[in-house]
Design a protein around this motif. Structure first.
Motif, PDB file in Angstrom:
ATOM      1  N   GLU A   1      -8.636   1.536   1.853  1.00 49.96           N
ATOM      2  CA  GLU A   1      -7.839   0.436   1.302  1.00 49.96           C
ATOM      3  C   GLU A   1      -8.039  -0.857   2.088  1.00 49.96           C
ATOM      4  OE1 GLU A   1      -6.063   0.248  -1.484  1.00 49.96           O
ATOM      5  OE2 GLU A   1      -6.439   2.325  -2.002  1.00 49.96           O
TER       6      GLU A   1
ATOM      7  N   TYR B   1     -11.452  -2.423   1.482  1.00 48.36           N
ATOM      8  CA  TYR B   1     -11.404  -3.137   0.207  1.00 48.36           C
ATOM      9  C   TYR B   1     -10.671  -4.474   0.380  1.00 48.36           C
ATOM     10  CZ  TYR B   1     -10.867  -4.363  -4.635  1.00 48.36           C
ATOM     11  OH  TYR B   1     -10.919  -5.048  -5.821  1.00 48.36           O
ATOM     12  N   PHE B   2      -9.506  -4.424   1.002  1.00 43.13           N
ATOM     13  CA  PHE B   2      -8.718  -5.634   1.248  1.00 43.13           C
ATOM     14  C   PHE B   2      -9.558  -6.678   1.973  1.00 43.13           C
ATOM     15  CE2 PHE B   2      -5.974  -7.766   4.507  1.00 43.13           C
ATOM     16  CZ  PHE B   2      -5.286  -8.616   3.659  1.00 43.13           C
TER      17      PHE B   2
ATOM     18  N   LEU C   1       0.873  -1.176   0.000  1.00 40.65           N
ATOM     19  CA  LEU C   1       0.000   0.000   0.000  1.00 40.65           C
ATOM     20  C   LEU C   1       0.906   1.221   0.000  1.00 40.65           C
ATOM     21  CD1 LEU C   1      -2.649  -1.136   2.644  1.00 40.65           C
ATOM     22  CD2 LEU C   1      -2.795  -1.274   0.153  1.00 40.65           C
TER      23      LEU C   1
ATOM     24  N   GLU D   1      -7.517   7.238   3.889  1.00 43.36           N
ATOM     25  CA  GLU D   1      -6.971   6.395   2.820  1.00 43.36           C
ATOM     26  C   GLU D   1      -6.746   4.963   3.303  1.00 43.36           C
ATOM     27  OE1 GLU D   1      -4.151   8.245  -0.469  1.00 43.36           O
ATOM     28  OE2 GLU D   1      -3.383   8.551   1.554  1.00 43.36           O
TER      29      GLU D   1
END
Length: 144
Positions: free
Chosen positions: A129, A132-133, A100, A125
């Motif tokens: 992320e 989503y992961f 990332l 952010e």
């Protein structure tokens, strides 16, 4: 499921923020934070910001290598700015490796935004992320 977040020197609490956020998403995952250099996240405003988002950082220390010699991680996730930072070879055992790309807020220009706003942006952010992961990678594979 074991996940470790790794940052190079100048961690700026990114791995601890990521660890805290992922633990808030799922308590079923064992999450670790590792700094390539021994470091403590000591800026109180970071803890205050995390609390504004509903998170509580449980520790101010990143782990050290000796803490993980015999552990095989399902995911090793590096967190650093590939344009400005270098990461040494990683001595960990892992199945999957992800990266990332998050800049260290303390390395950004103070003229861009205030330090607090830079960290707010970083937290947001990281949250996006990691959601989503978790929901699109871990849950879709029924790994967790």
């Amino acid at each position: 499921m074991k996940v470790i977040f790794i940052c190079p020197g100048g961690n700026s609490c990114r791995s601890l923020i990521a660890k805290t956020v992922l633990l808030a998403i799922s308590e079923e995952i064992e999450v670790f934070s590792y700094g390539m250099e021994k470091m403590q996240c000591s800026d109180q405003f970071i803890f205050d910001l995390m609390e504004e988002y509903g998170y509580k950082i449980e520790t101010t220390d990143t782990s050290q290598l000796d803490d993980h010699n015999d552990v095989v991680f399902d995911y090793l996730i590096t967190i650093y700015d590939m344009n400005k930072e270098k990461l040494s070879p990683l001595p960990f055992k892992y199945i999957h490796k992800l990266h990332l790309d998050f800049a260290a807020p303390n390395s950004m220009s103070e003229h861009y935004l205030t330090k607090v706003n830079l960290y707010k942006h970083l937290i947001e952010e990281i949250k996006v992320e990691l959601e989503y992961f978790y929901y699109h990678m871990l849950r879709s594979d029924s790994v967790v």
